[in-house]
Design a protein around this motif. Structure first.
Motif, short mmCIF file in Angstrom:
data_model
loop_
_atom_site.label_atom_id
_atom_site.label_comp_id
_atom_site.label_asym_id
_atom_site.label_seq_id
_atom_site.Cartn_x
_atom_site.Cartn_y
_atom_site.Cartn_z
N GLY B 58 55.69 93.06 26.56
CA GLY B 58 56.15 91.96 26.21
C GLY B 58 57.68 91.49 26.77
O GLY B 58 58.16 92.38 27.01
N ASP B 59 58.54 90.63 25.29
CA ASP B 59 60.33 90.65 25.46
C ASP B 59 60.19 91.83 25.06
O ASP B 59 59.91 92.64 24.04
CB ASP B 59 59.92 89.30 24.68
N THR B 60 61.72 92.04 24.28
CA THR B 60 61.64 93.01 23.46
C THR B 60 62.58 92.01 22.14
O THR B 60 63.36 91.04 22.26
CB THR B 60 63.35 93.73 24.26
N VAL B 61 62.74 92.90 21.42
CA VAL B 61 62.78 91.45 20.07
C VAL B 61 63.65 92.70 19.18
O VAL B 61 62.44 93.78 18.82
CB VAL B 61 61.59 91.54 19.30
N ASP B 62 64.79 92.30 18.51
CA ASP B 62 65.17 92.88 18.43
C ASP B 62 66.03 93.08 15.95
O ASP B 62 65.68 91.73 16.08
CB ASP B 62 67.09 92.89 18.35
N LEU B 63 65.35 93.39 15.68
CA LEU B 63 65.34 93.15 14.55
C LEU B 63 67.25 92.18 13.24
O LEU B 63 66.59 92.32 12.61
CB LEU B 63 64.68 94.17 13.17
N GLY B 64 67.55 93.53 14.24
CA GLY B 64 68.84 93.34 13.93
C GLY B 64 69.23 93.97 12.41
O GLY B 64 68.84 95.02 12.71
N SER B 65 70.32 93.29 12.15
CA SER B 65 71.26 94.45 11.15
C SER B 65 71.21 94.94 9.65
O SER B 65 70.83 93.67 9.30
CB SER B 65 72.33 95.24 11.12
N GLY B 66 71.50 95.14 9.03
CA GLY B 66 71.97 95.50 7.64
C GLY B 66 70.02 95.17 7.40
O GLY B 66 69.79 95.18 7.37
N ASP B 67 71.18 94.81 5.72
CA ASP B 67 69.50 93.71 4.74
C ASP B 67 68.51 93.12 5.70
O ASP B 67 67.12 92.91 6.06
CB ASP B 67 69.28 92.54 3.58
N VAL B 68 68.71 91.93 6.46
CA VAL B 68 68.06 90.91 7.16
C VAL B 68 67.00 92.19 8.32
O VAL B 68 66.31 92.14 8.48
CB VAL B 68 68.95 90.23 8.60
N GLY B 69 68.36 93.05 8.63
CA GLY B 69 67.25 94.40 9.57
C GLY B 69 65.94 94.55 8.88
O GLY B 69 64.68 94.54 9.22
N VAL B 70 66.08 95.03 7.41
CA VAL B 70 65.00 95.42 6.72
C VAL B 70 64.09 94.31 6.74
O VAL B 70 63.05 94.95 6.68
CB VAL B 70 65.41 96.61 5.39
N LEU B 71 65.07 92.96 6.18
CA LEU B 71 63.61 92.45 6.18
C LEU B 71 62.54 91.99 7.35
O LEU B 71 61.57 91.78 7.39
CB LEU B 71 63.94 90.89 5.57
N ASP B 124 66.75 80.63 9.87
CA ASP B 124 67.11 81.30 11.50
C ASP B 124 67.16 82.41 11.39
O ASP B 124 67.67 82.77 12.55
CB ASP B 124 68.25 80.16 11.62
N LYS B 125 67.47 83.45 10.56
CA LYS B 125 67.21 84.50 11.40
C LYS B 125 66.36 85.68 11.54
O LYS B 125 65.75 87.12 11.78
CB LYS B 125 68.25 85.50 9.72
N ALA B 126 65.33 85.02 11.24
CA ALA B 126 63.90 86.05 11.40
C ALA B 126 63.39 86.17 12.62
O ALA B 126 63.68 85.01 13.78
CB ALA B 126 62.80 84.77 10.29
N ILE B 127 62.58 86.35 13.30
CA ILE B 127 62.31 87.35 14.24
C ILE B 127 61.14 86.23 15.16
O ILE B 127 60.75 85.69 14.45
CB ILE B 127 62.47 88.83 14.38
N LYS B 128 60.63 86.66 15.93
CA LYS B 128 60.01 85.31 16.75
C LYS B 128 58.46 85.65 16.20
O LYS B 128 58.52 87.11 15.88
CB LYS B 128 59.94 85.20 18.01
N GLY B 129 57.65 84.71 16.48
CA GLY B 129 56.54 85.49 16.00
C GLY B 129 55.63 86.66 16.76
O GLY B 129 55.86 86.08 18.25
N ALA B 236 67.09 99.92 15.51
CA ALA B 236 67.92 100.66 15.93
C ALA B 236 69.00 100.38 14.87
O ALA B 236 69.93 101.09 14.43
CB ALA B 236 68.89 100.60 16.83
N ASN B 237 69.35 99.00 14.35
CA ASN B 237 70.56 98.84 13.01
C ASN B 237 70.04 98.41 12.11
O ASN B 237 71.12 97.99 10.99
CB ASN B 237 71.64 98.14 13.64
N VAL B 238 68.63 98.96 11.81
CA VAL B 238 68.25 98.26 10.58
C VAL B 238 68.92 99.11 9.45
O VAL B 238 68.60 99.67 9.88
CB VAL B 238 66.63 98.53 10.65
N GLY B 239 69.21 98.17 8.44
CA GLY B 239 69.82 98.55 7.07
C GLY B 239 71.26 99.19 7.20
O GLY B 239 72.24 99.59 6.36
N LYS B 240 71.57 98.61 8.86
CA LYS B 240 73.00 99.23 9.40
C LYS B 240 74.39 97.96 8.97
O LYS B 240 73.51 96.88 9.07
CB LYS B 240 73.33 99.78 10.34
#
Lengths: 263, 240
Positions: B58-71, B124-129, B236-240
């Motif tokens: 499917g698609d690629t989903v990036d979790l993002g960085s910093g605390d937002v990435g962890v959440l 609005d920072k949440a990844i998609k379903g 890759a950037n979770v928590g960074k």
């Protein structure tokens, strides 16, 4: 002398030694060993570095000694319970033997981590000033106290996470113990539900449901991260309260645990 | 990948001297992987943090960085758990008792609450379903369902335990703490359903010699669960 062989040997005794060594950087470790190797026995140097790796800050030492107090309490409780003839039915012996083993391991870990800064083991009164007078002769009372101790342990560790945010490796160890206490709590709560006939008591905490009401204050909280979750996903208050465990402050925990500790 | 596996750059030790330690670390990491079931040894040799994981369709989903990435990382795992237990309750396995159904329904509700909480908290920072892929699980069989539940719960516990130190904000850390102990309760109860009154609820197969649960880094967890989600998740950037 081959220092890596020593680390290897140390790992045979303590499989997680390397994880702790992360904290003292390799450079620090090598220079420290290098400078003292000639005059000091390596194991002593190694132990001091391990201790240093844990007890980075005075705050962390306080948290670890607080944890050690609770682990001493749990360890002694299960040692006495598991040794009491006729207390624990054969069907449940495996569970309490396993829990007791973990508490002994937690004590050993914390004592080693704290080194000379570890507090001495207190003396305990498991009858709680008489409130649990038959704790080691009546299985119902034993299971009740066990469930209360485990749930309190979960709340206590959770309450200290924020205090360890500046000590990442210690925080991680605390979390690794915290979830084990929660595993204990879940299985003992189910035993307590069965033994006391309280069907409302599940492995998770519904509202403030527990065998010793005083220690569940605040567990029925529905507000998380500043958001009132009431009605979230059309779920009941009961389910929402179950989905989140709540912390306790050190003061609240010590007020609960205090009567167990002899002055 | 586990930071222990990264090459030492400041020790000045020769290759031959460091290898026993690195080998041991590697084996330890591999042992963790094996216990979670799906991580191939080959992938443990790569730097998973810097390349997308193969295998998704499917698609690629990036979790993002910093605390937002962890959440978002937690949100992704809760999505999988919620979808799994929803399926379990929609198509109960043969012979599911009332007691089992009550427990599995409770857990389903907890996971849905966790999922919806993270979705709301992230805004609005949440990844998609995500689109789950449970084709490998036979939902008609008790052993298969409870085995998968055990895997998901143990993985969840190890994931939260490993993510705690990545969080910068104390409020987020407390939230993760409030949820991980509930996941640990689930893990214990599921394990007790599989093997009642045994030591498995906090078994020697998952705990170490210090009586501690696992704490596993996001890259390893994402690798372990990638077969259960159609999208390719990058953290890759979770928590960074």
């Amino acid at each position: 002398m081959d220092i890596f062989k020593i680390i290897d040997n140390f790992q045979k005794i303590d499989g997680d030694a390397l994880g702790r060594l992360e904290y003292a950087t390799r450079r620090h470790f090598m220079s420290k060993v290098g400078s003292k190797l000639a005059t000091v026995a390596v194991p002593t140097v190694f132990a001091s570095i391990v201790n240093k790796a844990f007890a980075q800050s005075a705050g962390a030492v306080d948290v670890l000694n607080y944890a050690l107090t609770l682990e001493f309490l749990e360890d002694e409780f299960y040692k006495a319970g598991n040794a009491a003839a006729g207390l624990i039915p054969a069907t449940d012996k495996t569970i309490f033997t396993q829990i007791g083993k973990h508490e002994t391991q937690h004590v050993a870990f914390l004592v080693k981590a704290l080194g000379t800064k570890a507090i001495a083991k207190p003396s305990f009164d498991f009858q709680y000033g008489g409130a649990f007078g038959d704790v080691f002769t009546n299985y119902k009372t034993f299971v009740t106290v066990s469930s209360a101790l485990e749930d309190t342990g979960v709340r206590a560790y959770k309450g200290q996470a924020g205090a360890l945010i500046g000590d990442p490796q210690i925080l991680e160890y605390a979390l690794q113990v915290h979830s084990v206490e929660a595993r204990h709590a879940a299985v003992v709560r189910r035993l307590a539900a069965s033994v006391t006939g309280n069907a409302a008591m599940k492995g998770w905490i519904t509202g403030k449901e527990g065998a010793v009401p005083a220690i569940y204050a605040g567990e029925d909280n529905l507000t998380q991260g500043g958001k009132d979750l009431k009605g979230l996903a059309s779920k009941t208050d009961a389910a929402i309260s179950e989905a989140f465990d709540e912390p306790l402050t050190k003061e609240a925990v010590l007020a609960i645990a205090g009567p167990f500790i002899k002055p | 990948m586990n930071k222990l596996l990264k090459p030492e750059t400041n020790s000045g030790k020769r290759e031959g001297e460091t290898s026993p330690v690195n080998r041991r670390s590697f084996l330890r990491a591999a042992g963790i992987a094996t216990s979670l079931g799906t991580i191939a040894l080959a992938s443990a040799c790569k730097d998973d943090e810097t390349e997308p994981m193969p295998g998704g369709n499917g698609d690629t989903v990036d979790l993002g960085s910093g605390d937002v990435g962890v959440l978002n990382y937690a949100y992704a795992l809760e999505q999988l758990e919620a979808a799994f237990y929803s399926q379990v309750i929609t198509t109960p396995y043969m012979g599911m008792t009332d007691a089992e159904k009550t427990i599995l329904t409770d857990i389903r509700d907890h996971e849905i609450i966790h999922r919806e909480f993270f979705k709301a908290a992230l805004g609005d920072k949440a990844i998609k379903g995500l689109t789950p892929n449970f084709a490998s699980i036979d939902f008609t069989k008790k052993d298969a369902v409870l085995g998968a539940a055990k895997l998901f719960e143990d993985t969840g516990v190890a994931a939260y335990n490993g993510a705690g130190k990545l969080l910068k904000d104390g409020g987020n850390l407390l939230l993760a703490g409030k949820i991980v102990s509930v996941e640990a309760r689930h893990a214990a109860v599921i394990r007790d359903l599989i093997n009642p009154k045994s030591a498995d609820f906090a078994g020697d197969d998952i705990l170490d010699a210090n009586g501690m649960d696992k704490a596993i880094a996001p890259a390893d967890i994402l690798n372990a669960v990638k077969g259960y989600v159609k999208e390719t998740i990058t953290g890759a950037n979770v928590g960074k």
